[in-house]
Design a protein around this motif. Structure first.
Motif, PDB file in Angstrom:
ATOM      1  N   UNK A 179       0.868  -1.183   0.000  1.00 21.02           N
ATOM      2  CA  UNK A 179       0.000   0.000   0.000  1.00 21.02           C
ATOM      3  C   UNK A 179       0.902   1.230   0.000  1.00 21.02           C
ATOM      4  N   UNK A 180       1.013   1.847  -1.151  1.00 22.59           N
ATOM      5  CA  UNK A 180       1.905   2.988  -1.315  1.00 22.59           C
ATOM      6  C   UNK A 180       1.299   4.267  -0.756  1.00 22.59           C
ATOM      7  N   UNK A 181      -0.005   4.253  -0.570  1.00 27.79           N
ATOM      8  CA  UNK A 181      -0.706   5.408  -0.011  1.00 27.79           C
ATOM      9  C   UNK A 181      -1.268   5.010   1.346  1.00 27.79           C
ATOM     10  N   UNK A 182      -0.656   5.540   2.409  1.00 32.69           N
ATOM     11  CA  UNK A 182      -1.235   5.322   3.727  1.00 32.69           C
ATOM     12  C   UNK A 182      -0.454   4.416   4.655  1.00 32.69           C
ATOM     13  N   UNK A 183       0.489   3.622   4.136  1.00 37.85           N
ATOM     14  CA  UNK A 183       1.281   2.754   4.996  1.00 37.85           C
ATOM     15  C   UNK A 183       2.769   3.055   4.828  1.00 37.85           C
ATOM     16  N   UNK A 184       3.493   2.981   5.932  1.00 34.49           N
ATOM     17  CA  UNK A 184       4.943   3.156   5.882  1.00 34.49           C
ATOM     18  C   UNK A 184       5.575   1.878   5.350  1.00 34.49           C
ATOM     19  N   UNK A 185       6.858   1.935   4.940  1.00 33.89           N
ATOM     20  CA  UNK A 185       7.534   0.711   4.522  1.00 33.89           C
ATOM     21  C   UNK A 185       7.500  -0.373   5.590  1.00 33.89           C
ATOM     22  N   UNK A 186       7.684   0.011   6.864  1.00 29.93           N
ATOM     23  CA  UNK A 186       7.632  -0.978   7.938  1.00 29.93           C
ATOM     24  C   UNK A 186       6.253  -1.597   8.045  1.00 29.93           C
ATOM     25  N   UNK A 187       5.210  -0.780   7.954  1.00 29.06           N
ATOM     26  CA  UNK A 187       3.842  -1.304   8.026  1.00 29.06           C
ATOM     27  C   UNK A 187       3.537  -2.202   6.833  1.00 29.06           C
ATOM     28  N   UNK A 188       4.140  -1.894   5.696  1.00 30.05           N
ATOM     29  CA  UNK A 188       3.911  -2.713   4.504  1.00 30.05           C
ATOM     30  C   UNK A 188       4.491  -4.110   4.623  1.00 30.05           C
ATOM     31  N   UNK A 189       5.351  -4.331   5.606  1.00 26.92           N
ATOM     32  CA  UNK A 189       5.907  -5.663   5.816  1.00 26.92           C
ATOM     33  C   UNK A 189       5.012  -6.531   6.684  1.00 26.92           C
ATOM     34  N   UNK A 190       4.014  -5.906   7.357  1.00 25.52           N
ATOM     35  CA  UNK A 190       3.204  -6.688   8.295  1.00 25.52           C
ATOM     36  C   UNK A 190       1.698  -6.499   8.163  1.00 25.52           C
ATOM     37  N   UNK A 191       1.246  -5.295   7.790  1.00 22.93           N
ATOM     38  CA  UNK A 191      -0.196  -5.021   7.821  1.00 22.93           C
ATOM     39  C   UNK A 191      -0.965  -5.629   6.643  1.00 22.93           C
ATOM     40  N   UNK A 192      -0.536  -5.453   5.401  1.00 24.78           N
ATOM     41  CA  UNK A 192      -1.303  -6.094   4.316  1.00 24.78           C
ATOM     42  C   UNK A 192      -1.318  -7.599   4.525  1.00 24.78           C
ATOM     43  N   UNK A 193      -2.494  -8.228   4.409  1.00 21.39           N
ATOM     44  CA  UNK A 193      -2.578  -9.669   4.693  1.00 21.39           C
ATOM     45  C   UNK A 193      -1.790 -10.503   3.694  1.00 21.39           C
ATOM     46  N   UNK A 194      -1.222 -11.579   4.198  1.00 17.86           N
ATOM     47  CA  UNK A 194      -0.537 -12.532   3.339  1.00 17.86           C
ATOM     48  C   UNK A 194      -1.559 -13.328   2.536  1.00 17.86           C
ATOM     49  N   UNK A 195      -1.226 -13.606   1.281  1.00 20.00           N
ATOM     50  CA  UNK A 195      -2.101 -14.411   0.428  1.00 20.00           C
ATOM     51  C   UNK A 195      -1.243 -15.418  -0.336  1.00 20.00           C
ATOM     52  N   UNK A 196      -0.822 -16.445   0.389  1.00 24.50           N
ATOM     53  CA  UNK A 196       0.004 -17.473  -0.237  1.00 24.50           C
ATOM     54  C   UNK A 196      -0.739 -18.182  -1.368  1.00 24.50           C
ATOM     55  N   UNK A 197      -2.045 -18.385  -1.176  1.00 29.63           N
ATOM     56  CA  UNK A 197      -2.813 -19.092  -2.205  1.00 29.63           C
ATOM     57  C   UNK A 197      -2.747 -18.381  -3.553  1.00 29.63           C
TER      58      UNK A 197
END
Length: 338
Positions: A178-196
């Protein structure tokens, strides 16, 4: 001196240590190579502009022992990327990787990294130019999408453009950026993982090699992904708890070599630090900063970290700091054994 066996690149991709800015420099990679002789290692991202306009030797030099090692480039100018690759060619990297996944502000302002997922045609042009500049494999590391993109349609469209451009493999971080609204650090944890989603992409693109990255913190989690993917990539887990890499060769590559011990690693790093300090006047803390997690979970680990982080910064510090840190964990362990 460690003698590194020849590892076929396709095999090495089964397990790789992710490129991490400010972390996976050549001193970090030397440590990681002591721990795993078969995995693919990556440089931290280097911009094509830095190579073309800067100190080529400083940006690209590495110890042959690090092989197989991939050079990760950042950039969006096909001509400049090709020029950077031609400058990198004499160094003999195993593959060249284009970063289309980093979400940091400074990366976006330079028009490279994850923001390029919105421009698959441009990225395809970059891949073509890179392939024309080298016979080495050219790969791409990306996210499953950015911002409000539909991860089904947009990821397929992006991947298809890469395939048509002749990409040799994809490494996919299983999160959106998420380039709008999340920091680089947050981008490592907040967006949900979607392995499928990455599994489906792998099936769709087969036989193109596709490796998965993101949120894998244990070798058990990595092994579970091996059932679906051509390879796995670990980043911060490998950096913060590097001794887990000592189990990789046996677990994923069928090696019968003895697992390297913490004591052997520390003594090898002390020898390396002595060579680096003698040859180049290298500051010891530039080596020890990558070693702080080696003793995690052991009695004396806190003192171990303190020596490597504080004492290594003192004027006149030398390789003896590394051996003193080893003593900090050896003494409590010996006391327990009595």
């Amino acid at each position: 001196m460690l003698q590194q066996p020849h590892i076929p690149l396709a095999q090495a991709r089964k397990f790789s240590v992710a490129p991490m800015m400010d972390w996976t420099d050549r001193r970090c990679r030397f440590l990681h190579r002591l721990l795993t002789r078969h995995s693919l290692l990556f440089t931290e991202m280097v911009t094509s502009a830095a190579i073309v306009h800067g100190d080529v030797e400083r940006h690209l030099r590495f110890d042959p022992i690090e092989q197989p090692v991939a050079l990760q480039l950042g950039g969006s100018d096909p001509v400049e990327l090709a020029q950077a690759i031609r400058l990198a060619e004499p160094f003999g990297y195993a593959e060249i990787n284009l970063n289309v996944g980093c979400p940091s502000d400074r990366v976006q302002s330079g028009r490279f990294g994850a923001c390029l997922m919105a421009e698959p045609t441009l990225v395809a042009d970059c891949v073509r130019a890179m392939r024309d500049a080298t016979d080495r494999p050219v790969t791409v590391k990306c996210r499953i999408g950015i911002d409000d993109q539909d991860t089904e349609q947009s990821l397929d469209r992006f991947a298809d453009a890469m395939v048509q451009a002749g990409v040799d493999a994809l490494y996919v971080h299983a999160r959106k950026a998420w380039l709008k609204g999340l920091s680089p650090k947050e981008n490592r944890t907040i967006p949900p993982l979607d392995y499928d989603r990455v599994h489906r992409l792998h099936t769709r693109l087969s036989p193109l090699p596709v490796m998965i990255n993101g949120g894998l913190e244990t070798l058990e989690a990595a092994e579970a992904e091996m059932a679906h993917m051509d390879g796995v990539m670990l980043g911060r887990a490998a950096y913060h708890t590097p001794m887990l890499l000592a189990e990789v060769d046996r677990r994923f590559f069928g090696s019968t070599d003895e697992v390297i011990t913490l004591e052997a690693v520390m003594r090898a790093m002390a020898d390396y630090a002595e060579r680096e300090q003698g040859a180049e006047g290298t500051r010891i803390n530039s080596i020890t900063r990558h070693m702080l997690g080696l003793a995690n979970g052991l009695p004396g680990a806190r003192h171990f970290r303190q020596i490597l982080s504080v004492d290594a910064c003192k004027p006149g510090a030398g390789p003896e700091v590394i051996l003193r840190a080893l003593e900090a964990v050896n003494r409590p362990r010996l006391a327990e054994a009595v």
